[in-house]
Motif scaffolding. Structure first.
Motif, PDB file in Angstrom:
ATOM      1  N   MET A   1       5.340   4.503   3.524  1.00  0.00           N
ATOM      2  CA  MET A   1       5.348   3.143   4.056  1.00  0.00           C
ATOM      3  C   MET A   1       5.962   2.166   3.070  1.00  0.00           C
ATOM      4  SD  MET A   1       1.752   2.890   6.125  1.00  0.00           S
ATOM      5  CE  MET A   1       2.199   1.422   7.037  1.00  0.00           C
ATOM      6  N   ALA A   2       5.773   2.399   1.770  1.00  0.00           N
ATOM      7  CA  ALA A   2       6.375   1.536   0.765  1.00  0.00           C
ATOM      8  C   ALA A   2       7.889   1.713   0.753  1.00  0.00           C
ATOM      9  CB  ALA A   2       5.805   1.851  -0.615  1.00  0.00           C
ATOM     10  N   LYS A   3       8.343   2.924   0.965  1.00  0.00           N
ATOM     11  CA  LYS A   3       9.776   3.191   1.011  1.00  0.00           C
ATOM     12  C   LYS A   3      10.407   2.519   2.222  1.00  0.00           C
ATOM     13  CE  LYS A   3      11.344   6.978  -0.800  1.00  0.00           C
ATOM     14  NZ  LYS A   3      11.698   8.379  -1.095  1.00  0.00           N
ATOM     15  N   ALA A   4       9.619   2.397   3.307  1.00  0.00           N
ATOM     16  CA  ALA A   4      10.095   1.744   4.524  1.00  0.00           C
ATOM     17  C   ALA A   4       9.975   0.228   4.441  1.00  0.00           C
ATOM     18  CB  ALA A   4       9.319   2.257   5.726  1.00  0.00           C
ATOM     19  N   LYS A   5       9.549  -0.290   3.279  1.00  0.00           N
ATOM     20  CA  LYS A   5       9.420  -1.732   3.023  1.00  0.00           C
ATOM     21  C   LYS A   5       8.386  -2.412   3.912  1.00  0.00           C
ATOM     22  CE  LYS A   5      12.814  -1.782   0.012  1.00  0.00           C
ATOM     23  NZ  LYS A   5      12.543  -1.845  -1.404  1.00  0.00           N
TER      24      LYS A   5
ATOM     25  N   LYS B   1      -0.035  -4.455   5.836  1.00  0.00           N
ATOM     26  CA  LYS B   1       0.178  -3.437   6.867  1.00  0.00           C
ATOM     27  C   LYS B   1      -0.202  -2.053   6.345  1.00  0.00           C
ATOM     28  CE  LYS B   1       3.612  -1.798  10.159  1.00  0.00           C
ATOM     29  NZ  LYS B   1       4.992  -1.910  10.626  1.00  0.00           N
ATOM     30  N   ILE B   2       0.165  -1.768   5.098  1.00  0.00           N
ATOM     31  CA  ILE B   2      -0.178  -0.483   4.488  1.00  0.00           C
ATOM     32  C   ILE B   2      -1.692  -0.371   4.341  1.00  0.00           C
ATOM     33  CG2 ILE B   2       0.040   0.930   2.409  1.00  0.00           C
ATOM     34  CD1 ILE B   2       2.824  -0.336   2.022  1.00  0.00           C
ATOM     35  N   ALA B   3      -2.317  -1.443   3.887  1.00  0.00           N
ATOM     36  CA  ALA B   3      -3.765  -1.428   3.679  1.00  0.00           C
ATOM     37  C   ALA B   3      -4.518  -1.216   4.990  1.00  0.00           C
ATOM     38  CB  ALA B   3      -4.209  -2.730   3.025  1.00  0.00           C
ATOM     39  N   LYS B   4      -4.060  -1.855   6.051  1.00  0.00           N
ATOM     40  CA  LYS B   4      -4.724  -1.683   7.345  1.00  0.00           C
ATOM     41  C   LYS B   4      -4.598  -0.258   7.854  1.00  0.00           C
ATOM     42  CE  LYS B   4      -4.769  -6.331   9.199  1.00  0.00           C
ATOM     43  NZ  LYS B   4      -4.333  -7.224  10.282  1.00  0.00           N
TER      44      LYS B   4
ATOM     45  N   THR C   1      -5.165  -1.350  -2.459  1.00  0.00           N
ATOM     46  CA  THR C   1      -3.876  -0.713  -2.206  1.00  0.00           C
ATOM     47  C   THR C   1      -2.867  -1.072  -3.279  1.00  0.00           C
ATOM     48  OG1 THR C   1      -4.347  -0.838   0.163  1.00  0.00           O
ATOM     49  CG2 THR C   1      -2.081  -0.397  -0.469  1.00  0.00           C
ATOM     50  N   SER C   2      -2.813  -2.351  -3.646  1.00  0.00           N
ATOM     51  CA  SER C   2      -1.842  -2.765  -4.658  1.00  0.00           C
ATOM     52  C   SER C   2      -2.194  -2.239  -6.042  1.00  0.00           C
ATOM     53  CB  SER C   2      -1.701  -4.288  -4.681  1.00  0.00           C
ATOM     54  OG  SER C   2      -2.935  -4.887  -4.979  1.00  0.00           O
ATOM     55  N   VAL C   3      -3.490  -2.116  -6.352  1.00  0.00           N
ATOM     56  CA  VAL C   3      -3.901  -1.563  -7.644  1.00  0.00           C
ATOM     57  C   VAL C   3      -3.510  -0.093  -7.735  1.00  0.00           C
ATOM     58  CG1 VAL C   3      -5.922  -0.896  -8.997  1.00  0.00           C
ATOM     59  CG2 VAL C   3      -5.735  -3.203  -8.130  1.00  0.00           C
ATOM     60  N   MET C   4      -3.740   0.666  -6.669  1.00  0.00           N
ATOM     61  CA  MET C   4      -3.385   2.082  -6.693  1.00  0.00           C
ATOM     62  C   MET C   4      -1.871   2.263  -6.746  1.00  0.00           C
ATOM     63  SD  MET C   4      -4.528   4.939  -7.006  1.00  0.00           S
ATOM     64  CE  MET C   4      -4.879   6.581  -6.502  1.00  0.00           C
ATOM     65  N   ALA C   5      -1.143   1.406  -6.060  1.00  0.00           N
ATOM     66  CA  ALA C   5       0.317   1.491  -6.105  1.00  0.00           C
ATOM     67  C   ALA C   5       0.823   1.211  -7.524  1.00  0.00           C
ATOM     68  CB  ALA C   5       0.932   0.493  -5.119  1.00  0.00           C
ATOM     69  N   ALA C   6       0.220   0.257  -8.185  1.00  0.00           N
ATOM     70  CA  ALA C   6       0.612  -0.050  -9.563  1.00  0.00           C
ATOM     71  C   ALA C   6       0.290   1.124 -10.490  1.00  0.00           C
ATOM     72  CB  ALA C   6      -0.091  -1.307 -10.043  1.00  0.00           C
ATOM     73  N   LYS C   7      -0.850   1.777 -10.280  1.00  0.00           N
ATOM     74  CA  LYS C   7      -1.211   2.945 -11.091  1.00  0.00           C
ATOM     75  C   LYS C   7      -0.203   4.072 -10.927  1.00  0.00           C
ATOM     76  CE  LYS C   7      -6.253   2.629 -11.344  1.00  0.00           C
ATOM     77  NZ  LYS C   7      -7.514   3.296 -10.931  1.00  0.00           N
ATOM     78  N   LEU C   8       0.290   4.236  -9.702  1.00  0.00           N
ATOM     79  CA  LEU C   8       1.238   5.314  -9.409  1.00  0.00           C
ATOM     80  C   LEU C   8       2.690   4.915  -9.660  1.00  0.00           C
ATOM     81  CD1 LEU C   8      -0.344   6.583  -6.078  1.00  0.00           C
ATOM     82  CD2 LEU C   8      -0.499   7.655  -8.331  1.00  0.00           C
ATOM     83  N   GLY C   9       2.916   3.646  -9.968  1.00  0.00           N
ATOM     84  CA  GLY C   9       4.276   3.172 -10.216  1.00  0.00           C
ATOM     85  C   GLY C   9       5.090   2.979  -8.956  1.00  0.00           C
TER      86      GLY C   9
END
Length: 59
Positions: free
Chosen positions: A23-27, A32-35, A44-52
């Motif tokens: 979903m992040a690749k699809a912008k 929307k991702i969190a829902k 969601t944003s914290v985990m995305a930051a952890k994973l880069g």
């Protein structure tokens, strides 16, 4: 007395991470991702930051 809500933490599964990456690749946006993952936008944003993973919606 005020009722306190019990915080329930769920582990991030491989499927959750895979879905977030696609979903992040699809912008798609953070909300929307969190829902779709049934998580908060903050988690969601914290985990995305952890994973880069960038959750930017810019093209």
């Amino acid at each position: 007395m005020a009722r306190t809500k019990k915080i329930v933490r769920r582990e991030w599964t491989k499927e959750d991470v895979r879905q977030m990456k696609t979903m992040a690749k699809a912008k798609d946006g953070v909300t929307k991702i969190a829902k779709s993952l049934k998580r908060t936008p903050g988690a969601t944003s914290v985990m995305a930051a952890k994973l880069g993973i960038s959750l930017s919606m810019r093209a």
